[in-house]
Design a protein around this motif. Sequence first.
Motif, short mmCIF file in Angstrom:
data_model
loop_
_atom_site.label_atom_id
_atom_site.label_comp_id
_atom_site.label_asym_id
_atom_site.label_seq_id
_atom_site.Cartn_x
_atom_site.Cartn_y
_atom_site.Cartn_z
N UNK A 37 -75.28 23.68 64.17
CA UNK A 37 -75.66 24.31 65.43
C UNK A 37 -74.79 25.54 65.69
N UNK A 38 -75.40 26.72 65.60
CA UNK A 38 -74.66 27.96 65.83
C UNK A 38 -75.26 28.85 66.91
N UNK A 39 -76.50 28.54 67.31
CA UNK A 39 -77.16 29.33 68.36
C UNK A 39 -78.22 28.46 68.99
N UNK A 40 -78.84 28.96 70.05
CA UNK A 40 -79.74 28.10 70.83
C UNK A 40 -80.97 27.67 70.03
N UNK A 41 -81.47 28.54 69.13
CA UNK A 41 -82.67 28.13 68.38
C UNK A 41 -82.37 26.98 67.42
N UNK A 42 -81.11 26.86 66.99
CA UNK A 42 -80.73 25.74 66.11
C UNK A 42 -80.86 24.40 66.85
N UNK A 43 -80.63 24.41 68.16
CA UNK A 43 -80.71 23.17 68.93
C UNK A 43 -82.12 22.61 68.85
N UNK A 44 -83.12 23.49 68.98
CA UNK A 44 -84.53 23.02 68.93
C UNK A 44 -84.86 22.49 67.53
N UNK A 45 -84.27 23.10 66.50
CA UNK A 45 -84.56 22.65 65.12
C UNK A 45 -83.91 21.29 64.85
N UNK A 74 -82.23 19.22 67.11
CA UNK A 74 -82.38 18.22 68.18
C UNK A 74 -83.62 18.56 69.01
N UNK A 75 -84.82 18.43 68.42
CA UNK A 75 -86.03 18.87 69.11
C UNK A 75 -86.19 18.17 70.46
N UNK A 76 -86.53 18.98 71.48
CA UNK A 76 -86.74 18.43 72.82
C UNK A 76 -85.49 18.37 73.68
N UNK A 77 -84.32 18.61 73.10
CA UNK A 77 -83.06 18.45 73.85
C UNK A 77 -82.93 19.48 74.97
N UNK A 78 -83.28 20.74 74.70
CA UNK A 78 -83.14 21.78 75.73
C UNK A 78 -84.05 21.45 76.92
N UNK A 79 -85.29 21.05 76.63
CA UNK A 79 -86.23 20.69 77.70
C UNK A 79 -85.70 19.48 78.49
N UNK A 135 -72.62 21.53 79.70
CA UNK A 135 -73.22 20.27 79.27
C UNK A 135 -73.03 20.16 77.77
N UNK A 136 -72.37 19.08 77.37
CA UNK A 136 -72.07 18.86 75.95
C UNK A 136 -73.08 17.85 75.42
N UNK A 137 -73.82 18.22 74.36
CA UNK A 137 -74.99 17.45 73.92
C UNK A 137 -74.74 16.63 72.66
N UNK A 138 -73.47 16.40 72.33
CA UNK A 138 -73.15 15.63 71.12
C UNK A 138 -73.42 14.15 71.27
N UNK A 139 -73.13 13.40 70.17
CA UNK A 139 -73.50 11.98 70.15
C UNK A 139 -72.51 11.08 70.85
N UNK A 166 -73.51 23.24 75.05
CA UNK A 166 -72.48 23.33 74.00
C UNK A 166 -72.44 22.04 73.20
N UNK A 167 -71.78 22.10 72.04
CA UNK A 167 -71.60 20.91 71.20
C UNK A 167 -70.11 20.74 70.89
#
Length: 247
Positions: free
Chosen positions: A174-182, A184-189, A128-132, A163-164
């Motif tokens: 974005x280099x690791x999963x914790x960066x996604x939450x910082x 793009x908050x809420x994206x993983x959920x 799943x690619x989460x880019x814009x 992935x991005x």
Amino acid sequence: HFRMPALPRWMSIKAEKLGAEETLEYRLFFKENGDTISPWHDIPLFPPKKPGLLNYVVEIPRGTRAKMEAAIKEPSNPILQDTKKGKLRYYGIDPVFNYGFFPQTWEDPNITHEDAGCVGDGDPVDVVEIGEKVLASGTVTTVKPLGVLCMIDDGEADWKVIAIDSNDPKAAQLNDIEDVEKVMPGKIAEVREWFRTYKTHEGKGLNNFGLNEEAMNREYTLRVVQTCHDDWAKLRMGITSQGDFQF
């Protein structure tokens, strides 16, 4: 035929449509220098001179419901719309990401993954690619893997790599999963809940997740992908029985 955007410069792949979209006959074939190639076997997982990135093939653009997938049991493995009982399949809810797979990977249904506690689903690894950007079906691009969810589907492990697109404006952050939450908050959920609930729109139950429903980090993700790449290689060479798969 048409040329896809954002192609890696080292490959001249064109996606060529056969038949009308949203029909049983529709196929999207991949061609390189005029020759038909398999998006599963012939596109390398590792792009040259791009350490840390992996090649990615888009099947389903974000926001579109037609359930497109690479036909791993048809010659040349074109992208087609999945069917059930002779009818075209659609999601009951819009995907919130671009959906596709890593080439040269396979989740071996003969092997139980020690952490997931169940066997693979017999498909390439889902991404799943989460880019814009909305990426067209058949796009081949490079992505940065960030994390992975272990969805359990009918008792099988169905890994979902987050992935991005390496061309995305946020990719550098974005280099690791914790960066996604910082960043793009809420994206993983959002991704997890989409996978948990999407089958309820077809009258089925909720999907479950292994690994305490956690999105694992990049290092763990790369180990999963490497294992599935090795399992693909064994399948490709016939060390693992090839069954109905087309090469």
